[in-house]
Design a protein around this motif. Structure first.
Motif: not given
Ligand code: AMP
Length: 591
Positions: A251-253, A423-426, A404-406
C-alpha cells in the motif's frame, strides 16, 4: 467500598516503585471492590469517567477547583491559590488546606466510591448557563465530607492529575489475578480490550462472570472503536518479501491522520487513532460516508489527508493537521478538503470481517468504494519480487508520500498490535537515521545561561518497553526548541513535575525534575549508539542512546495524538540500531 479506602490504596500505589508490587496492590484493591463497584474503581484509576470514545469530560478548570476548595474549607480563593503556587500540585494544596480547615464537618457522612463517581458524572453532565456554579458546588460538597487524604484525590481526579503510574497493562494483569488467581486470563482480557476499549466494563464482566464472559462477551461492535492495527518496520524490499512469504500487498503510506469509520444507515461516527470520537470535526467526511458508502453497515480503517484536486497534490502533514483545529471549520473545509484513503474493512453488513484474510477484506473494500470521490481505496499493488516492491516504493516517494506499508495477504486484522502482518518502509532507513522517534517525556532539566529565564533547559526522554510495561530512558534532548515550545513545555511539565522517580520509569540518570509519563514528543537524531548512561534495551552495562537528538514539531512540542503506550518501543530502537549498522556496512561495501 468507601472512597476513604480507595484513597489509601492510591497512597500506597504512589509510594511504590516496583511494577510487581503495583500489580499486587492493584489486585488487592480490585478484589476488595464489589462487582458493582469495580467498573468505577477502574475508571477512576484510569483517571477517566468513561472510555475516550464517549467523550465525557469533567469541564472543570483549575480556577473552579480552587473555588470549590475555598468554599468547603473557609479559606479565601487567594489563600488556596497561594498554597497551590507553593506546592505546585492542586491535590497536595487541597490536602494541606483541608488539614487546617476553618469549617467544622457538620455531617458524619462518608462517601462510597460509587457516590463519589456519581457526583463526578453529575459535574460532567452539567452544562450551559449557570453550570459553572453548580459544578463548583458539587465538588465542594464532596470535599466538605472528606478527610484530607480523600480530598487530595477528589481534587486531582477532575483535573486529570491522578498520576498513580498505573497503566492499562497493569490493571489487566491485576484483573487476571483477581479472576483466576494467576495471569492466565491476561490474553483474553487484552483481546477484549482491543475490540472494546471499555476497561471498566470488561473488569465488571470479569468480576461477575469470570473467564467465559470475557472471552465471549466482547466482540466487535458498531460505534465502539477497535484499537487500530500497527506496523512493524524492516529496511529492505528483500527482507519484507521474505518475511511475508515471497508475495505481499503493498500500500502507499499516506502521512495524514488515522480515521476509523463506523456507519449504520445514515448514522456515522469517526474515531481517531486514540479512539476519541472526532465525528463533529469532519462534517465533510461524514457527508462523504453517507453519500459514497453503499452498505447498510460498515467499519473501515483509513488515513485522511488534505489533497489539492487542482494540482493533484497531497498536502504535507503540517497542512493537514490544521484541519484538526476547531475554529473556522467551514473555511478550512473549503480551503483544505480532505480525502480519505481507506485501507481496511473490519465489518460489512452485519458480518465481522476481522478474521477474514487481508486479500478478501481488500476485495470487499474495493467493491464498496468503487465510485468513491472523497473516500477512495489506498493505492496498492501486489508485489512478487523485491524489484516490484522497490519500484512502487520509489514512485510513492516521488508522488510526495511517506513510503509504503506491505501487508500479508493472508493475515487477519490484528487489533491493537504491532505485528509483522503490516511492515512499513519509509523514505529513511537508508543512511543517516532520518526516521523520527516518538519518545515519552520522563523528566526535564532547568535552564542554564540564556535559557535560565525559561526555567527550562531540556528533556529526558524514554522509549516504551512493552514487555516490562516500563519507560526506559534513551536520550537527553537539549536542542531544537523554539522559545514558544520552551514556554509550552515549562508550563505543561511544571504541573506534573515531581522530585521522585515515577514508578514505571527505569533510569540511571537523574533530571532536575521527574515527570509522570504522559506526553510524547517527536525527535530526530543522527544515529543510535550504545551507551552506559541509558536503560533503553540495556544488557549488562550498556543500553541504547541517540546521537545529536533534536526536537521536531511545528505545531507545538507535544504530540497530542499519541499516548505514551504508542511511543516508539525499545524493541523498535534495537531494530533500528541493527538496520542502521547494516546500512552503514552496506554503504562501506559500495565504496
Ligand atoms: P507509523 O505511524 O509510522 O507507525 O505508521 C503507521 C501509520 O501509518 C498508521 O497508523 C496509519 O495512520 C498510517 N497509514 C498511512 N497509510 C496507510 C496504509 N495504506 N495502511 C496502513 N496504515 C497507513
Amino acid at each position: 467500598m468507601l472512597f476513604k479506602e480507595l484513597a489509601s490504596y492510591y497512597e500506597k500505589l504512589e509510594a511504590v516503585s516496583s511494577r510487581l508490587t503495583m500489580i499486587d496492590i492493584m489486585s488487592e484493591l480490585l478484589k476488595k471492590a464489589k462487582p458493582d463497584e469495580i467498573r468505577n474503581v477502574v475508571y477512576i484509576t484510569q483517571g477517566i469517567l468513561a472510555p475516550p470514545s464517549e467523550g465525557v469530560e469533567f469541564g472543570m478548570a483549575e480556577k473552579m477547583v480552587e473555588e470549590s476548595i475555598a468554599i468547603s474549607t473557609g479559606f479565601t480563593k487567594e489563600e488556596v491559590e497561594k498554597e497551590y503556587k507553593k506546592t505546585g500540585d492542586m491535590g497536595i494544596a487541597a490536602q494541606n488546606i483541608k488539614v487546617k480547615s476553618r469549617l467544622k464537618r457538620i455531617s458524619s457522612k462518608e462517601f462510597t466510591v460509587n457516590e463519589v463517581y456519581d457526583t463526578m458524572r453529575k459535574i460532567a453532565a452539567t452544562s450551559g448557563s449557570g453550570s459553572k456554579d453548580i459544578k463548583v458546588k458539587l465538588l465542594a460538597s464532596l470535599i466538605t465530607a472528606s478527610t484530607p487524604l480523600e480530598t487530595k484525590y477528589i481534587v486531582k481526579y477532575p483535573l486529570d492529575e491522578l498520576r498513580l503510574g498505573v497503566g492499562d497493562a497493569t490493571v489487566i494483569e491485576a484483573l487476571s489475578i483477581v479472576a483466576t488467581g494467576d495471569r492466565k486470563l491476561k490474553a483474553a482480557l487484552e483481546h477484549a480490550y482491543n475490540l472494546n476499549t471499555d476497561l471498566g466494563a470488561i473488569a465488571e464482566a470479569a468480576a461477575k462472570g469470570g473467564e467465559k464472559v470475557v472471552s465471549s462477551g466482547f466482540g466487535l461492535t458498531l460505534f465502539k472503536p477497535v484499537r487500530p492495527e500497527l506496523a512493524e518496520r524492516l529496511p529492505t524490499a528483500e527482507e519484507i518479501l521474505e518475511k511475508m512469504g515471497g508475495k505481499a500487498a503493498v500500500d502507499q503510506k499516506y502521512d495524514g491522520f488515522r480515521v476509523q469509520v463506523h456507519k449504520k444507515g445514515d448514522k456515522v461516527k469517526l474515531f481517531s487513532r486514540r479512539l476519541e470520537d472526532t465525528t463533529s470535526m469532519y462534517p465533510d467526511l461524514v457527508e462523504a460516508v453517507q453519500k459514497e458508502i453503499h452498505a447498510d453497515s460498515a467499519i473501515l480503517d483509513g488515513e485522511a489527508l488534505a489533497y489539492n484536486e487542482a494540482t493533484n497534490e497531497f498536502l504535507p502533514f503540517q497542512a493537514t493537521i490544521q484541519r484538526k483545529r476547531k475554529h473556522g471549520l467551514e473555511k478550512k473545509i473549503e480551503e483544505m478538503p480532505l480525502k480519505l484513503f481507506a485501507f481496511d474493512l473490519m465489518y460489512l453488513d452485519g458480518k465481522d470481517m476481522m478474521n477474514e484474510p487481508y486479500h478478501k477484506r481488500r476485495e470487499e473494500l474495493e467493491k464498496l468504494l468503487k465510485n468513491g470521490k472523497t473516500i477512495v481505496t489506498a493505492g496498492s499493488i501486489i508485489a512478487k519480487t523485491p524489484k516490484e516492491l522497490e519500484d512502487y516504493f520509489q514512485s510513492s516517494i516521488e508522488a510526495g508520500l511517506e513510503g509504503i506499508i506491505a501487508k500479508d495477504l493472508n493475515s487477519t486484522y490484528v487489533a491493537g498490535a504491532r505485528k509483522f502482518s503490516w511492515i512499513k518502509l519509509k523514505r529513511s532507513y537508508r543512511g543517516e537515521l532520518s526516521d523520527t522517534l516518538d519518545l515519552v517525556i520522563v523528566g526535564f532539566y532547568l535552564g542554564r545561561g540564556m535559557r535560565r529565564e525559561f526555567g527550562f533547559g531540556g528533556l529526558l526522554c524514554a522509549t516504551y518497553n512493552e514487555k516490562r510495561d516500563m519507560f526506559e530512558t534513551v536520550s537527553r534532548i537539549g536542542s531544537g526548541f523554539t522559545e514558544k515550545q520552551m514556554v509550552e513545555l515549562e508550563s505543561v511539565l511544571g504541573k506534573i513535575k515531581s522530585k521522585s522517580k515515577p514508578a514505571r520509569v527505569d533510569a540511571l540518570v537523574e533530571p532536575d525534575f521527574w515527570v509522570t509519563p504522559r506526553y510524547v514528543v517527536t525527535i530526530r537524531a543522527d544515529e543510535i549508539t550504545k551507551s552506559p548512561m541509558h536503560t533503553c534495551g540495556r544488557e549488562g552495562d550498556v543500553g541504547y542512546a541517540l546521537r545529536f537528538p533534536r526536537l521536531v514539531g511545528e505545531n507545538g512540542a507535544i504530540r497530542k495524538d499519541k499516548s505514551v503506550e504508542e511511543a516508539t518501543t525499545t524493541k523498535e530502537v534495537i531494530e533500528m540500531y541493527r538496520q542502521q549498522k547494516r546500512v552503514s556496512l552496506g554503504n562501506a561495501a559500495e565504496k
